[in-house]
Design an enzyme around this catalytic site. Structure first.
Site, short mmCIF file in Angstrom:
data_model
loop_
_atom_site.label_atom_id
_atom_site.label_comp_id
_atom_site.label_asym_id
_atom_site.label_seq_id
_atom_site.Cartn_x
_atom_site.Cartn_y
_atom_site.Cartn_z
N GLU A 105 26.44 19.65 60.23
CA GLU A 105 26.44 19.17 58.44
C GLU A 105 25.26 18.74 58.36
O GLU A 105 24.95 19.15 57.34
CB GLU A 105 27.32 17.46 58.37
N HIS A 137 23.37 21.67 57.83
CA HIS A 137 23.74 22.35 56.22
C HIS A 137 22.90 21.54 55.16
O HIS A 137 22.47 22.34 54.44
CB HIS A 137 25.13 21.92 55.93
#
Length: 266
Positions: A140, A143
């Site tokens: 995450e 990203h």
């Protein structure tokens, strides 16, 4: 002739804007088109994130919440150190890291631009160690660092408006930003709030995430078994060509190929 000149002018403007909006992803060096400013992305994502957190019940598990915060902070610190050491110190100001565990049975997690990370309790049922959780949080964080949301917004702008009126859409993008952000972030959508990244983005986040977790002192080898558990616990599979995510087989295979290089280089 006038029509031709107008078309050429718009096309040239579009090309110049695309060139001006080109960037590259840290770690991988992949070129990407970023037509939206960091400020606009962070502003719109913060609005979405705050609205979500007002309605999302936080987990009552002090132990699991502490685990999410502990792992998140270590990976965030390692990521920022990498950026500073590689001439990207200016990017660090874009992150105000937050790590939250919410009471939701979905096996999922997401990261908003700016480093707002949310993990669902459902995912924690598959996590047996800090190393396994680092696989998710590293993914995450990647990203956010790779600015995948900005890239998706830029793709939306290009898809919705086309080259002919690209100049006009960009000059007025602030007014349309909320609508575009709603599509990109997907907050409140049927399948949760995870950003609908492309398979390319997901694979890139897998690779970068392994590097970030390795830098933070976690063992990336656990990623293979963790994704196998994710695969075994999943629902009916969507064919890869119809999905925003790579197939489980491809994802695990790519990780197996990348691990030797990552462990020797980082």
């Amino acid at each position: 002739m006038k029509k031709l000149i107008a078309i050429l002018t718009v096309t040239l403007t579009a090309v110049l804007l695309l060139l001006a909006g080109c960037g590259s992803v840290p770690v991988t060096g992949r070129r990407q088109v970023l037509l939206v400013s960091d400020q606009e992305v962070l502003s719109s994502s913060l609005t979405q994130y705050n609205a979500y957190m007002k309605s999302a019940p936080k987990s009552t598990s002090a132990q699991q919440s502490a685990m999410v915060t502990r792992v998140g902070k270590k990976i965030a610190a390692a990521t920022e150190q990498y950026l500073k050491q590689n001439g990207l110190a200016g990017e660090v100001k874009n992150f105000a890291w937050e790590f939250n565990l919410v009471k939701d049975p979905q096996v999922n997690a997401f990261c908003m631009p700016g480093g707002k990370i949310v993990v669902y309790e459902g995912l924690m049922e598959l996590v047996t160690s800090d190393d396994e959780l680092a696989v998710v949080i590293g993914h995450e964080v990647a990203h956010a660092v790779a600015k995948h949301s900005n890239e998706r917004m830029s793709q939306q702008i290009l898809a919705q408006y086309g080259a002919r009126i690209l100049n006009r859409s960009l000059s007025q993008k602030s007014a349309a930003m909320q609508a575009i952000a709603n599509q990109v972030y997907g907050v409140g959508a049927q399948y949760g709030v995870m950003l609908p990244f492309s398979r390319k983005h997901e694979s890139e986040a897998d690779y970068m995430g392994l590097i970030f977790m390795r830098m933070a002192g976690y063992n990336p080898d656990v990623a293979i078994n963790f994704w196998k558990k994710m695969s075994a616990g999943g629902s009916a599979k969507v064919p890869e060509r119809m999905s925003t995510h790579p197939s489980d087989t491809r994802r695990i295979g790519d990780i197996q190929k990348a691990l030797p290089e990552i462990k020797s280089k980082y």
